[in-house]
Design a protein around this motif. Structure first.
Motif, short mmCIF file in Angstrom:
data_model
loop_
_atom_site.label_atom_id
_atom_site.label_comp_id
_atom_site.label_asym_id
_atom_site.label_seq_id
_atom_site.Cartn_x
_atom_site.Cartn_y
_atom_site.Cartn_z
N TYR A 44 0.87 -1.29 -0.17
CA TYR A 44 0.19 0.05 -0.05
C TYR A 44 0.91 1.43 0.05
CZ TYR A 44 0.67 1.22 4.89
OH TYR A 44 1.22 1.53 6.38
N ARG A 67 3.20 1.63 -2.03
CA ARG A 67 3.51 2.22 -3.49
C ARG A 67 4.92 2.64 -3.81
NH1 ARG A 67 -1.85 5.28 -5.42
NH2 ARG A 67 -1.06 6.86 -3.96
N LEU A 91 5.48 3.64 -7.47
CA LEU A 91 4.54 4.41 -8.26
C LEU A 91 5.48 5.12 -9.10
CD1 LEU A 91 1.51 5.27 -8.27
CD2 LEU A 91 2.24 7.21 -6.90
N ARG A 96 6.27 4.01 -12.65
CA ARG A 96 4.93 3.58 -13.84
C ARG A 96 5.44 4.28 -15.08
NH1 ARG A 96 0.14 1.97 -12.12
NH2 ARG A 96 -0.89 3.18 -13.99
N ASN A 145 4.16 7.98 -0.89
CA ASN A 145 2.61 8.19 -1.74
C ASN A 145 1.91 6.75 -1.57
OD1 ASN A 145 5.57 7.75 -4.15
ND2 ASN A 145 4.39 6.07 -3.26
N ILE A 178 -1.37 4.61 -0.25
CA ILE A 178 -2.73 4.82 -0.71
C ILE A 178 -3.69 5.33 0.36
CG2 ILE A 178 -4.72 3.22 -1.63
CD1 ILE A 178 -2.99 1.41 -2.61
N GLN A 202 -6.58 5.15 -9.43
CA GLN A 202 -5.99 5.88 -8.45
C GLN A 202 -4.43 5.90 -8.71
OE1 GLN A 202 -8.08 6.54 -5.22
NE2 GLN A 202 -6.58 8.03 -4.94
N ASP A 203 -4.08 4.86 -8.87
CA ASP A 203 -2.42 4.80 -9.16
C ASP A 203 -2.17 5.72 -10.43
OD1 ASP A 203 -2.31 3.22 -6.80
OD2 ASP A 203 -1.69 1.46 -8.30
N TYR A 204 -3.00 5.52 -11.53
CA TYR A 204 -2.63 6.14 -12.65
C TYR A 204 -2.60 7.46 -12.51
CZ TYR A 204 -3.55 8.54 -17.08
OH TYR A 204 -3.43 9.53 -18.27
N GLU A 241 -2.48 9.45 -9.73
CA GLU A 241 -1.33 10.18 -8.63
C GLU A 241 -0.16 9.63 -9.18
OE1 GLU A 241 -4.17 9.76 -4.66
OE2 GLU A 241 -2.74 8.26 -4.88
N ALA A 242 0.28 9.03 -10.12
CA ALA A 242 1.73 8.84 -10.66
C ALA A 242 1.68 10.20 -11.64
CB ALA A 242 1.69 7.62 -11.47
#
Length: 867
Positions: free
Chosen positions: A526, A528, A531, A534, A609, A611, A663-665, A667-668
């Motif tokens: 969690y 990340r 990140l 990516r 970073n 979640i 969410q990952d996309y 925030e990256a």
């Protein structure tokens, strides 16, 4: 002819078994240096730069090779070097200066003395599964332990009468090694306790003091060692004794070891064994603080002790004991809570429950939100909630998350009224502050700024520090970080058998003048860690830019059983081995306090970073701030309380999406945008004199606004005022007059529970309320049947607030209703008015809850009737 061979004759290949009697040899210190031994055994030196330097000066290389352990240093130095030091007048003057400061520190008047003189004889016990005091005492794994260590240090600085209780692990937490392909391996070297800055706890006759706990089928002896943390003693429990069964000796072998059965055994040692140790030492704490649920069994043991000592029944002993317990939850997700099957609870607690007068189902019920549910397992957090008079999360956001997470313990109570408050974590600034920055702050904030780090006026003086001096100080620490990282990487490569050319190339990794980002923490999925990987193309553009290069230093361990966490480390190692990234992306193995210290003191930016909202607080980012670093984080944990738009950067806007990939996309992308468009340009924007003045301005804003709040002195003061002092006073009240208040409360709760089924709200009436204007009042009448209860035993309230689209009341508030007397058949009329303070769509409900002046909190019984 006489046989001169000692012991019995042996057949070839036979094994000789005999008892080894041990003794300890201590260094023969010259008279002028004798007091160094006293200093070595008080970890005050670990956060006092001048004291640290006293030991380093004896032999810098040896000091580094021994992990900054003064006890090992003194025993490893040759007699010739000791004699030289004893004849060095300059060195002896340094020793005298440090010892004078040490004695003044121990004997001086403190914040607690000045604010709570009536409680000078109180004792507050702080139980934690791990304590991160210093790298030479490796009984910690990560943030929980580091926080516990900082907690003790600030308690010492403030003069709090605190006592720490933990476990001394024979193998500590694992040493991390990485294979060539990046896979984490765990090594468990055994600690030699006599080489640590701890001393064996003995009885009045000088014999080893032990207590016993029952683990499964056997009684197990527990010894203890004491570490002195300034004014605060820390007792560390040890089951690795020759008289114990080999299986039982393993109970204190490793931190967070094994499966559920190993964990419950370890937690019984901590909670029950730790409480019995304090009793054996003649210490009856006014307050016991459970740092996470690992130590929650202490609540049961303290109840048992009162029952046995004062001949109380379980109910009375519980009411007398629970108000003195504080429980801090650190876990924002249910999966992170220790849970045990009914089988394990019955095996390990049935005999213990007998001492409480409880049958096995009653013991199990204490750790369950819904005891009647056969599928529910025993939760240490629920046990902590049930056996604590006060509970807190570790940031404001985490308090909100915890109230939602534990709503099932009080299912009829509105979420915003769940009795969990918050005390936001902090850091012990002297522990994490570089010597260079400390000297700079002494010059401009005043030499005594550290005595009151919560004073905003003091930190405003940061503005007076010349930009050049602040920047040069920070640059020197970045250079130190680069040098440290190169040395560590060379050693890592040698251990992996890398070719000499590759080892040699490590001398040129990283750029002492480049923007340096740090990411170091436990490698849980969690958080990340990858990140930033990516988009390899955008990452490459950042790392390989010739004019404005960025470099990243990673560090951290994955739990031995966390395969996903190990995979994240592997991905970073693969990236670090990419020829394009090799000089700009580094992973430092075996993350510990020493590595953390170098990172937080030398990084320009600290990346965080996770979640949202799975980071309860996080403190690593706080540590860079007094060192001039800046925080770059999602709005999770402590950061929503600190971020003001000018003192760091926020990744995203705090929204949480159902799709984790999306969410990952998002925030990256936000992270890359911040780096490319704001952070990198700002760092490399220089004025004619070569200084990044707008960056320095942000450094100063960060220090001014964050340092005075996010430190453990503020945290300890808040715990003391908000939780410890009320708990100590409640405990004394409940014990006064032979437990009169505790007996009364226990009897009252029994009667109220028995009669509660008779309570109901017959009807609610109001004036016409189809449309009201702001400033008006809505008058209401409720007819309540109380059965055998009296009006003074209940509170009848109006619960009201705005109604959301789902029909739920939000931002609820309460108004007490007044009893106007009985109307018929024991039905009482209650009246009240709701103020119409805001326009919009509103709703209300009437409720009845038990009322008693001695309840720790108003929802403690869990009883409530709505109408």
């Amino acid at each position: 002819m006489h046989d001169r061979t000692a012991g019995p004759r042996l057949r070839p290949g036979a094994t000789l078994v005999f008892n080894i009697r041990t003794y300890t040899v201590v260094p023969s210190l010259p008279r002028p240096l004798v007091r160094l031994r006293e200093l070595a055994y008080n970890l005050w030196w670990s956060w006092t730069a001048d004291a640290f330097e006293v030991f380093r000066r004896l032999d810098t290389d040896l000091w580094e090779s021994l992990g900054h352990n003064p006890v090992r240093l003194l025993s490893s130095l040759g007699q010739k070097r000791l004699e030289q030091a004893a004849a060095d007048t300059a060195y002896l003057a340094h020793v005298d200066r440090v010892l004078d400061s040490f004695y003044v520190y121990l004997s001086g008047r403190t914040w607690f003395d000045e604010n709570y003189p009536e409680l000078k004889n109180s004792k507050f016990a702080y139980f934690s599964m791990e304590f991160g005091i210093h790298e030479c005492l490796p009984v910690y794994s990560g943030g929980l332990g580091i926080l516990a260590g900082d907690h003790l240090k600030s308690a010492s600085d403030l003069g709090l009468p605190l006592i720490g209780v933990g476990i001394l692990y024979r193998q500590g937490y694992f040493q991390q090694r990485l294979t060539n392909d990046g896979w984490q391996l765990e090594e468990y070297p055994a600690l030699e306790f006599h080489d640590l800055p701890i001393s064996l706890v003995t009885d009045e006759q000088g014999n080893r003091l032990t207590v016993e706990v029952h683990l499964g089928d056997r009684n197990v002896k527990i010894a203890a060692w004491k570490a002195q943390i300034g004014r605060v003693p820390l007792y560390l429990l040890d089951a690795d004794l020759p008289e114990n069964h080999p299986r039982d000796r393993e109970a204190t072998q490793r931190l967070y070891q094994g499966g559920d059965e190993d964990r419950i055994r370890q937690e019984i040692v901590l909670g029950v064994g730790g409480t019995r140790l304090l009793e054996a030492l003649g210490i009856d704490p006014d307050v016991c603080h459970m740092n996470e649920g690992h130590s929650a069994f202490l609540g049961l043991e303290r109840i048992r002790q009162r029952m046995a000592r004062d001949k109380l029944d379980f109910g009375t002993a519980r009411e007398a004991t629970v108000p003195s317990h504080v429980f801090t939850t650190h876990t924002p997700v249910p999966a992170g809570i220790d849970r045990f099957s009914d089988h394990l609870i019955d095996r390990y607690l049935t005999e213990f429950g007998g001492g409480l007068g409880l049958a096995p189902p009653d013991v199990r019920a204490l750790g369950k939100a819904h005891p009647a549910d056969p599928q529910e397992t025993f939760s240490m957090a629920v046990l902590g909630l049930r056996l604590a008079g006060a509970t807190n999360g570790v940031s404001q956001l985490h308090g909100q998350v915890s109230r939602t997470m534990w709503h099932n313990v009080w299912p009829a109570t509105p979420v915003d009224e769940i009795p969990i408050t918050s005390v936001t974590n902090g850091i012990h600034i002297p522990t994490w502050l570089s010597v260079e920055m400390s000297n700079l702050l002494d010059r401009y904030l005043g030499p005594n700024w550290g005595d009151n780090p919560v004073d905003y006026d003091i930190w405003r003086r940061v503005s007076e520090i010349p930009d050049l001096e602040l920047w040069r100080t920070h640059e020197r620490r970045r250079e130190r970080l680069i040098s440290f990282t190169r040395l560590r990487l060379k050693e890592q490569l040698r251990q992996r058998g890398a070719p000499p050319a590759e080892v040699k190339a490590a001398e040129e990794i990283l750029d002492p003048e480049a923007l340096t980002i740090g990411f170091a923490r436990r490698f849980a999925p969690y958080k990340r860690a990858t990140l930033l990987l990516r988009s390899p193309e955008r990452l490459a553009n950042l790392l390989t830019d010739r004019d404005r290069p960025v470099q990243i230093v990673f560090a951290g361990k994955a739990h031995p059983r966390d395969e996903r966490g190990k995979e994240l480390i592997k991905q970073i190692l693969i990236a670090a081995n990419n020829a394009e990234f090799r000089r700009r992306l580094v992973f430092v193995e075996n993350y510990d306090i020493n590595v953390a210290r170098h990172l937080v003191q030398g990084c320009d930016v600290w990346l965080n970073n996770p979640i949202r909202p799975r980071e309860a607080s996080g403190t690593s980012g706080m540590k860079v701030i007094p060192n001039g670093g800046l925080h770059l984080s999602v709005l999770d944990g402590w950061w929503p309380e600190a971020y003001d738009g000018e003192n760091g950067w926020a990744i995203g806007d705090g929204r949480v999406y159902e799709d984790p990939a999306y969410q990952d996309y998002l925030e990256a992308e936000a992270l890359y945008d911040l780096l490319e468009k704001e952070i990198v340009p700002l760092f490399y924007e220089r004025t004619a004199d070569g200084l990044p003045r707008r960056w320095i301005s942000r450094m100063k804003a960060s220090m001014r606004t964050i340092c005075p709040k996010f430190n453990t002195n503020r945290m300890i003061e808040e715990y003391t005022r908000k939780l410890y002092i009320p708990a100590a006073r409640r405990r004394r009240h409940m014990e006064d007059n032979a437990y009169a208040a505790a007996r009364t409360l226990a009897q009252w709760k029994t009667e109220v529970s028995r009669r509660w089924g008779q309570v109901r709200i017959e009807r609610v009436e109001s004036d016409d309320h189809r449309q009201l204007t702001v400033g008006a009042y809505l008058a209401l009448r409720a007819y309540v049947r109380l059965g055998e209860l009296k009006p003074e035993e209940v509170a009848v309230e109006l619960y009201f607030g705005k109604v959301d689209p789902g029909g739920n009341i939000t931002e609820g508030a309460t108004v007490a209703m007044d009893c106007e007397g009985v109307r018929e058949d024991n039905v009482f009329l209650y009246t009240g008015r709701i103020p119409c303070a805001r326009s919009g769509h509103h709703g209300y409900a009437v409720r009845v809850i038990p009322r008693h002046a001695d309840l720790p909190h108003r929802h403690e019984t869990g009883l409530i009737v709505w109408g």
